[in-house]
Design an enzyme around this catalytic site. Structure first.
Site, PDB file in Angstrom:
ATOM      1  N   ASP A  27       0.791  -1.240   0.000  1.00  0.00           N
ATOM      2  CA  ASP A  27       0.000   0.000   0.000  1.00  0.00           C
ATOM      3  C   ASP A  27       0.822   1.290   0.000  1.00  0.00           C
ATOM      4  OD1 ASP A  27      -1.917  -1.938   0.261  1.00  0.00           O
ATOM      5  OD2 ASP A  27      -2.719  -1.240   2.160  1.00  0.00           O
ATOM      6  N   LYS A 132      -6.601  -4.955  -3.066  1.00  0.00           N
ATOM      7  CA  LYS A 132      -7.249  -5.585  -1.918  1.00  0.00           C
ATOM      8  C   LYS A 132      -8.294  -4.644  -1.319  1.00  0.00           C
ATOM      9  CE  LYS A 132      -3.504  -4.309   1.331  1.00  0.00           C
ATOM     10  NZ  LYS A 132      -4.264  -3.505   2.306  1.00  0.00           N
ATOM     11  N   VAL A 160       3.110   0.161   4.360  1.00  0.00           N
ATOM     12  CA  VAL A 160       2.425   0.984   5.365  1.00  0.00           C
ATOM     13  C   VAL A 160       0.983   0.508   5.536  1.00  0.00           C
ATOM     14  CG1 VAL A 160       3.873   2.982   4.836  1.00  0.00           C
ATOM     15  CG2 VAL A 160       1.719   2.718   3.621  1.00  0.00           C
ATOM     16  N   CYS A 165      -2.073  -2.358   8.039  1.00  0.00           N
ATOM     17  CA  CYS A 165      -2.008  -3.308   6.935  1.00  0.00           C
ATOM     18  C   CYS A 165      -0.788  -4.220   6.999  1.00  0.00           C
ATOM     19  CB  CYS A 165      -2.053  -2.558   5.608  1.00  0.00           C
ATOM     20  SG  CYS A 165      -3.619  -1.677   5.360  1.00  0.00           S
ATOM     21  N   GLN A 205       8.105 -12.758  22.241  1.00  0.00           N
ATOM     22  CA  GLN A 205       7.872 -14.159  22.604  1.00  0.00           C
ATOM     23  C   GLN A 205       8.522 -15.131  21.621  1.00  0.00           C
ATOM     24  OE1 GLN A 205       3.783 -14.874  24.334  1.00  0.00           O
ATOM     25  NE2 GLN A 205       3.380 -12.893  23.348  1.00  0.00           N
TER      26      GLN A 205
END
Length: 230
Positions: A27, A132, A160, A165, A205
């Protein structure tokens, strides 16, 4: 057997595999990046996104020279807004809404000048461009079929915005089993805190959604992959 190059990354090194990697450019559109566009009309600082353009241009060039598939995405909708749900169309109280007339044409409408990718990062002939309707690049698109058909198992993710996104696409890809390396200086947010925290969330994690590295690590690895494959 495919060649592999180790990329210094967090939380651990990332193995870049020859023939298995695609670069996703999310994007990088005029409506989001340019002064006077939709992003700025919402009160955002577009300079925070524009600073992504030079390192991303360098990364795209390296990917092209290394034979890595480059896939661009554009968020936007049909002119009649039939693919834009009310929850998205009417969110908040912005000065402009999707489909309204803006500086660069109707906002986030396919075929309008503002919907397209900034000149510095324009796709070249043969590169895939995916339109999209949502925030994630897999939702209601052909991306999964393209990746499966090309034997892709890992993604370099750029574009971005980091927390919207980029995050959505990375999470979608992770659920589908792709190894994702988010290139930190090639993703951007209007909000510096969101940028920092968004990247921390990716690698937390033990890499819950993927890996994080910048172009100083990724570009040399791409060049090394080409050299090792020669």
């Amino acid at each position: 057997m495919s060649k592999a190059i180790e990329v210094p990354a967090e939380p651990a090194p990332f193995r870049l595999i020859e023939g298995k990697t695609a670069l996703i450019v999310i994007d990088m559109q005029r409506d989001f990046l340019l002064p006077g566009g939709f992003g700025e009309s919402l009160g955002n600082d577009v300079d925070q996104l524009l600073k992504v353009v030079p390192p991303l241009a360098a990364l795209i060039a390296a990917a092209r020279s290394s034979g890595v598939m480059v896939i661009h995405t554009r968020e936007g909708h049909e002119p009649d807004l039939s693919d834009c749900p009310p929850a998205k169309l009417s969110r908040g109280a912005p000065s402009k809404r999707i489909g309204d007339a803006g500086k660069y044409g109707r906002i986030l409408i396919r075929g309008e000048y503002g919907h397209d990718i900034v000149d510095e990062l324009a796709p070249v002939d043969g590169e895939i461009v995916i339109d999209k309707p949502g925030k994630g690049a897999f939702y209601a698109t052909e991306l999964q079929d393209i990746l499966v058909g090309s034997g892709i198992s890992q993604l370099l993710i750029t574009g971005v915005t980091t927390e919207v996104c980029v995050h959505t696409t990375t999470r979608e890809a992770n659920d589908r089993g792709y190894e994702c390396l988010v290139v930190s200086d090639c993703v951007g947010s209007y909000f510096p805190d969101f940028q920092r925290i968004g990247l921390e969330m990716i690698k937390a994690q033990g890499g819950i959604f993927g890996w994080v590295a910048d172009t100083t690590a990724v570009i040399p690895a791409l060049h090394a992959l080409t050299t090792s494959a020669a």
